[in-house]
Scaffold this motif. Structure first.
Motif, mmCIF file in Angstrom:
data_model
loop_
_atom_site.group_PDB
_atom_site.id
_atom_site.type_symbol
_atom_site.label_atom_id
_atom_site.label_comp_id
_atom_site.label_asym_id
_atom_site.label_seq_id
_atom_site.Cartn_x
_atom_site.Cartn_y
_atom_site.Cartn_z
ATOM 1 N N TRP A 146 0.829 -1.206 0.000
ATOM 2 C CA TRP A 146 0.000 0.000 0.000
ATOM 3 C C TRP A 146 0.863 1.255 0.000
ATOM 4 C CZ3 TRP A 146 -4.412 1.963 -1.195
ATOM 5 C CH2 TRP A 146 -4.810 3.182 -0.672
ATOM 6 N N THR A 147 1.943 1.239 0.761
ATOM 7 C CA THR A 147 2.848 2.391 0.798
ATOM 8 C C THR A 147 3.466 2.630 -0.573
ATOM 9 O OG1 THR A 147 3.356 1.967 3.125
ATOM 10 C CG2 THR A 147 4.901 3.352 1.903
ATOM 11 N N ARG A 148 3.853 1.561 -1.268
ATOM 12 C CA ARG A 148 4.422 1.701 -2.606
ATOM 13 C C ARG A 148 3.407 2.318 -3.555
ATOM 14 N NH1 ARG A 148 5.198 -3.107 -3.321
ATOM 15 N NH2 ARG A 148 7.363 -3.329 -2.701
ATOM 16 N N PHE A 149 2.154 1.879 -3.453
ATOM 17 C CA PHE A 149 1.114 2.399 -4.343
ATOM 18 C C PHE A 149 0.845 3.884 -4.078
ATOM 19 C CE2 PHE A 149 -3.562 3.075 -4.919
ATOM 20 C CZ PHE A 149 -3.552 3.099 -6.303
ATOM 21 N N THR A 150 0.740 4.262 -2.813
ATOM 22 C CA THR A 150 0.448 5.663 -2.499
ATOM 23 C C THR A 150 1.592 6.580 -2.923
ATOM 24 O OG1 THR A 150 1.287 5.326 -0.246
ATOM 25 C CG2 THR A 150 -1.090 5.082 -0.599
ATOM 26 N N ARG A 151 2.820 6.136 -2.787
ATOM 27 C CA ARG A 151 3.955 6.947 -3.235
ATOM 28 C C ARG A 151 3.913 7.141 -4.743
ATOM 29 N NH1 ARG A 151 8.896 4.182 0.297
ATOM 30 N NH2 ARG A 151 8.337 5.134 2.319
ATOM 31 N N ARG A 176 -2.015 11.053 -9.035
ATOM 32 C CA ARG A 176 -3.211 10.220 -9.125
ATOM 33 C C ARG A 176 -3.815 10.047 -7.732
ATOM 34 N NH1 ARG A 176 -1.477 11.032 -13.599
ATOM 35 N NH2 ARG A 176 -1.208 9.491 -15.296
ATOM 36 N N PRO A 177 -5.145 9.993 -7.636
ATOM 37 C CA PRO A 177 -5.775 9.754 -6.329
ATOM 38 C C PRO A 177 -5.603 8.303 -5.907
ATOM 39 C CG PRO A 177 -7.444 9.865 -8.038
ATOM 40 C CD PRO A 177 -6.147 10.205 -8.703
ATOM 41 N N ALA A 178 -5.182 8.084 -4.671
ATOM 42 C CA ALA A 178 -4.978 6.725 -4.173
ATOM 43 C C ALA A 178 -6.189 6.166 -3.458
ATOM 44 C CB ALA A 178 -3.769 6.683 -3.236
#
Length: 411
Positions: A75-80, A87-89
Motif C-alpha cells: 500500500w505504501t508503494r502504491f500511495t507513493r 493520481r488519487p490513491a
C-alpha cells in the motif's frame, strides 16, 4: 531474455497500454456526461479528505503479522506512486490501478514482476478500500484483464514440467547412494532420497512437500507410511496418502523416510554445538552404504503427535553443504533445483521444451501408474484430483497411437 520472451513482453505491454488508454478515455467521457447532468443541481457537500498515509490503520489486523507487513508495504508503494504521478490513491479508479500495474509491474526494459506479486499488490489496495467502505478497484474488469495478461505472458515463456520416469528415478537414487554414508554429503543425500520417493509415491504437489511436518507422516507396521491429508490449514481437498512398504530397499519410501528421520532426530536431539557429532554417531551406527535390508521394518522412532514439541518441525528443511540442518523448510525453488541437480548427476536428460522439477515427481507417478494399467480413479485417490479429465489427460500421453486407417487396408 530470448527473442520469444522479448516479443511476448512487447506484445503484452502494448495490449496492456491500449487497455489502460481505453479505460481512461471511457472514464473521461463518463465524467464529462456526469458533470453536464449535474451542472444545474446544487452541489452535494464533499466528505472530508482522507489521510492516505493513515488509511492502512482501518484494515482489520486479523491476518498474520507477516501478511499484514507485506500488504502495508504494498500500500505504501502504491500511495507513493500516486503522489509522484498526481493520481488519487483513495478512492483509486480502476484506470489508476491498471496504469500502476502496467508502469510498475511491467516496466519497459526491465523484468516483469511475477503474477503472484501483482495479485498481492491488488489485494492490498482492495483491503484498504473495503476497510473504508469503498468499492475495491481490483475487482474491475480492467484490472482483472491485466492480471490475466500477466499470467498468460508467464505461461508462454515457462517450459512445461516433464514427468519423471521410474527408470530415471531409480538412476537418480543409484547416483545418490554413495553419498549416503559420507559426511557431510550423507545429510542432504538422505533428505533428498526421502523427498524424491515420498514426492513420487505420494504424488505430492510441491506445496505439499515443503509444508510437510514431522507430525504429518507416521508409519503403520502392517501398511507402510501414512501421510496425513490437509497440509497448511488442513485443507480437506488433500487426501490421506498411503505409501506401502516397497520390495526393493532402495526404492522403498518407508525406508527412505526412516533413514532420514534417524538423521533429523539425531540433529534435533543434540545441543546446538553437538549436532554434527550426533549425526556422525548415527551414520556409524547405521551406515547407509551397506543396505542389509529394509531399515523400516525394525527401526524404533519416537512418534511425533500433533501436540508434541516437534510437531511443526519441517520434514524437509534446508541443509547446508557443511551438513548443518536448518530450522525452516526448503523453498519451492530449492526443491526444483535439487530435482534438476540430482537428475543431471544421474545423466538424466530433459526432453526438448520441458524441464524437470518438483512437479515432475507428481506427474511421473501419474504417468507410470497409467502406463502400468492403473485405473484412473485409483490414481485420483492418491493424487487428490477432483476432475477425472485431469487424470485422463495423462492417459492420452501414454496411450499407444490409434491404428492408421491406411494401415488397416493392408496395401
Amino acid at each position: 531474455m530470448t527473442a520469444l520472451d522479448e516479443r511476448t513482453e512487447v506484445l503484452t505491454s502494448r495490449r496492456l497500454l491500449d487497455l489502460v488508454d481505453t479505460v481512461i478515455d471511457t472514464e473521461r467521457l463518463d465524467l464529462t456526461a456526469s458533470s453536464l447532468a449535474n451542472a444545474t443541481t446544487d452541489p452535494e457537500p464533499r466528505p472530508a479528505p482522507l489521510d492516505v498515509s493513515r488509511a492502512w490503520e482501518a484494515v482489520d489486523p486479523a491476518s498474520a503479522p507477516a501478511t499484514l507487513a507485506a500488504y502495508r508495504a504494498d500500500w505504501t508503494r502504491f500511495t507513493r506512486w500516486c503522489v509522484e504521478h498526481g493520481r488519487p490513491a483513495l478512492p483509486a479508479a480502476p484506470a489508476v490501478v491498471a496504469e500502476y500495474l502496467t508502469a510498475v509491474g511491467r516496466p519497459a526494459g526491465s523484468r516483469a514482476c511475477a503474477p503472484s506479486t501483482l495479485v498481492r499488490w491488488v489485494s492490498a489496495i482492495n483491503k484498504v478500500h473495503l476497510a473504508h467502505g469503498m468499492t475495491p478497484p481490483g475487482q474491475s474488469a480492467p484490472v482483472r484483464s491485466i492480471l490475466a495478461e500477466a499470467r498468460q505472458a508467464r505461461d508462454a515463456g515457462a517450459p512445461r514440467s516433464a514427468p519423471l520416469a521410474l527408470d530415471d528415478l531409480r538412476a537418480m537414487l543409484a547416483a545418490i547412494e554413495p553419498e549416503r554414508a559420507v559426511w557431510p554429503t550423507a545429510v542432504a543425500a538422505r533428505r533428498d532420497t526421502a523427498l524424491l520417493l515420498l514426492g513420487f509415491a505420494g504424488a505430492l504437489r510441491r506445496s505439499e512437500l515443503i509444508e510437510l511436518t514431522l507430525a504429518d507422516v507416521t508409519i503403520e507396521p502392517a501398511v507402510g507410511l501414512r501421510i496425513r491429508g490437509g497440509g497448511a490449514g488442513h485443507r480437506r481437498d488433500r487426501p490421506v496418502r498411503m505409501l506401502p512398504f516397497g520390495q526393493d530397499p532402495v526404492t522403498c519410501a518407508p525406508c527412505a523416510w526412516t533413514a532420514w528421520r534417524q538423521i533429523l532426530d539425531a540433529w534435533d536431539g543434540a545441543d546446538p554445538a553437538g549436532g554434527r557429532r550426533a549425526v556422525l554417531v548415527e551414520l556409524h551406527r547405521r551406515p547407509g552404504g551397506e543396505r542389509p535390508g529394509h531399515v523400516c521394518r525394525d527401526a524404533v522412532l519416537e512418534p511425533v503427535g500433533r501436540d508434541a514439541p516437534r510437531a511443526q518441525r519441517s520434514l524437509f528443511p534446508g541443509v547446508h553443504r557443511s551438513g548443518a540442518i536448518a530450522g525452516t523448510a526448503m523453498t519451492g525453488e530449492a526443491v526444483r533445483k535439487m530435482v534438476r541437480r540430482r537428475a543431471q548427476g544421474a545423466g538424466v536428460t530433459e526432453p526438448p521444451g520441458a524441464s524437470l522439477g518438483a512437479h515432475s515427481l507428481r506427474s511421473g507417478f501419474i504417468t507410470e501408474a497409467l502406463r502400468r494399467g492403473a485405473d484412473p480413479r485409483a490414481v485420483m485417490a492418491q493424487t487428490g484430483h477432483r476432475d477425472l479429465a485431469a487424470v485422463q489427460a495423462y492417459a492420452h500421453r501414454v496411450a499407444p497411437p490409434p491404428a492408421d486407417a491406411v494401415a488397416l487396408l493392408d496395401l
